[in-house]
Design a protein around this motif. Structure first.
Motif, PDB file in Angstrom:
ATOM      1  N   THR A 101      31.720  35.938  38.001  1.00 36.15           N
ATOM      2  CA  THR A 101      32.509  34.847  37.935  1.00 36.15           C
ATOM      3  C   THR A 101      33.867  34.647  38.877  1.00 36.15           C
ATOM      4  OG1 THR A 101      31.810  34.436  35.491  1.00 36.15           O
ATOM      5  CG2 THR A 101      33.653  33.444  36.085  1.00 36.15           C
ATOM      6  N   GLY A 111      32.734  29.328  31.192  1.00 38.89           N
ATOM      7  CA  GLY A 111      32.967  29.952  32.503  1.00 38.89           C
ATOM      8  C   GLY A 111      34.368  30.743  32.793  1.00 38.89           C
ATOM      9  N   THR A 126      28.465  34.250  35.289  1.00 35.83           N
ATOM     10  CA  THR A 126      28.055  32.795  35.131  1.00 35.83           C
ATOM     11  C   THR A 126      26.625  32.616  35.620  1.00 35.83           C
ATOM     12  OG1 THR A 126      30.332  32.079  35.446  1.00 35.83           O
ATOM     13  CG2 THR A 126      28.468  30.589  35.767  1.00 35.83           C
TER      14      THR A 126
END
Length: 441
Positions: free
Chosen positions: A206, A181, A187
């Motif tokens: 993200t 991540g 994500t």
């Protein structure tokens, strides 16, 4: 979905994390200006990437820096796009090719092979649990932008909750583990919709304040995978991006999610695991072999003394045994990859086509994958530990770096107990039972 803020893997909430400058691989952006055309070309490209990574894999493992540069290398090589549709600039290769690329990269660097494998799974999530419209939309977004995808999808954690606010869903909670991540563009989030037992998968940008990584991945192996914890604080995603859900009714679409096809993510990723285990073991065999040829000394007190280590019976016998078992594991992994190809080729497409996949067919695929998981786990652990017996005491030096192969494979093979795969296969053999679809089968 809104994509403002996606930043090519340079998230603001990780700006203080130590990482290598992605510019160290900038020369490869021009070198690999086009995608390979066929399987042979993709395998050559993966080998070129592996050669680059192998040059300093041991050093990078010790430095333990966030792998932004290595993800940039994967992007330059086009490996992130191997499964994507050609109409959006992808390679449109089957999963069997993707698995071989994962394996090849993992031979040089287990962490980067693992990141590639998880990306390929998460980047195709909408193809399996989303509507055809969502699948097409996300393939266009991911492939055209060459995005790297991370995932905060740890089924053992049930504390990521989802609520509804108007036309959005709100993710709120915590995951003990995520994969990649920190250096991802998007994500995949997963949680349970409040008041139900229904799970929702959705992509989120993200680089936003609501996604805070713990930077607490301090494990013995796979040190460059950024697999630590992540706090999700009121991350909003449009209801239209809830994969496989009806946004008007705010319910799972039964045509999409209540059929065996929607559970194919699980055997698909389990085979991802097996292929980077296998790659790590193959890498250990190759690394140790070169060390033995160059550095290992024959034993002078055995009564059958040899001039060089490569004449020692026990060394030749051990390497030969490793070679035989790894060759068998490769054959099994390739066969399982072909089984995955067959299922996706036959049942991908519109919802009517997906619905034709039967629980039995899905279960038999899972047993091919389980067989591969058992064999690659057992063989991988034996090889990565056993190479020390044929390299000698000096090979335990940190300078040699042979230990990283065992540390990597030992770390991930604890992901879910392989004993349950053995039991599952036993029931298949004795009782002709295929497993029910779970988060791990």
């Amino acid at each position: 979905m809104a994509t403002n803020g996606a930043s090519n893997g340079t998230q603001g909430n990780s700006q203080d994390v130590d990482f290598r400058d992605p510019a160290v691989y900038s020369e490869y952006e021009k070198k690999w200006s086009s995608l390979p055309k066929d399987e042979a070309g993709w395998l050559r490209r993966a080998q070129e990437v592996a050669d680059v990574l192998a040059a300093d894999a041991g050093t990078r493992d010790k430095e333990n820096k966030s792998p932004r540069a290595e993800v940039a290398l994967l992007k330059h090589a086009g490996l992130l796009k191997v499964l994507g549709p050609k109409k959006y600039g992808g390679g449109e290769q089957p999963w069997s090719v993707g698995y071989k690329l994962i394996r090849k990269v993992a031979e040089a660097d287990g962490s980067i092979g693992m990141l590639l494998g998880y990306h390929l799974l998460w980047s195709t999530t909408a193809n399996v649990v989303g509507s055809p419209e969502q699948a097409d939309r996300y393939q266009k977004l991911i492939i055209e932008n060459n995005y790297f995808i991370g995932g905060a999808v740890n089924p053992r954690d049930s504390d990521l909750k989802i609520t509804s606010e108007g036309d959005k869903i709100i993710f709120d909670g915590f995951k003990h583990f995520n994969t990649g991540g920190v250096i991802s563009d998007l994500t995949v989030l997963e949680g349970v919709y409040d008041g139900t037992e229904d799970h929702i998968f959705a992509f989120a940008v993200t680089d936003q304040s609501g996604i805070q990584f713990g930077h607490d991945w301090k494990n013995i192996g796979l040190r460059l995978t950024e697999s630590g914890s992540v706090k999700i604080n009121k991350v909003a995603v449009p209801w239209t991006d809830a994969l496989g859900w009806n946004p008007e009714q705010k319910k799972p679409d039964a045509e999409i999610l209540k059929i065996p096809f929607a559970s194919l993510l699980l055997p698909t990723i389990q085979l991802v695991f097996s292929n980077f285990y296998l790659g790590i073991a193959l890498g250990a065999q190759d690394y140790a072999s070169k060390y033995t040829v160059k550095n290992t000394r024959a034993w002078p007190y055995g009564g059958d003394n040899k001039e060089q280590a490569t004449d020692e019976f026990y060394i030749l016998s051990t390497y030969g045994n490793f070679h035989a078992h790894l060759r068998a594991a490769v054959a099994l992994a390739n066969q399982s990859g072909d089984q995955v190809n067959e299922i996706y080729a036959k049942y991908s497409g519109d919802l009517a086509t997906r619905a034709k996949l039967t629980p039995r067919e899905r279960g038999e695929l899972a047993e091919w994958v389980a067989s591969t998981k058992v064999v690659t786990t057992d063989t991988g652990l034996r090889v990565t530990a056993g190479v020390f017996e044929v390299t000698g005491a000096k090979a335990t030096s940190q300078k040699v770096g042979l230990d990283r192969f065992w540390r990597d494979i030992r770390t991930h093979t604890l992901h879910d107990p392989v004993a349950y795969k053995n039991r599952e296969l036993g029931r298949y053999q004795i009782l002709d039972e295929v497993p029910e679809a779970t988060w791990y089968t």
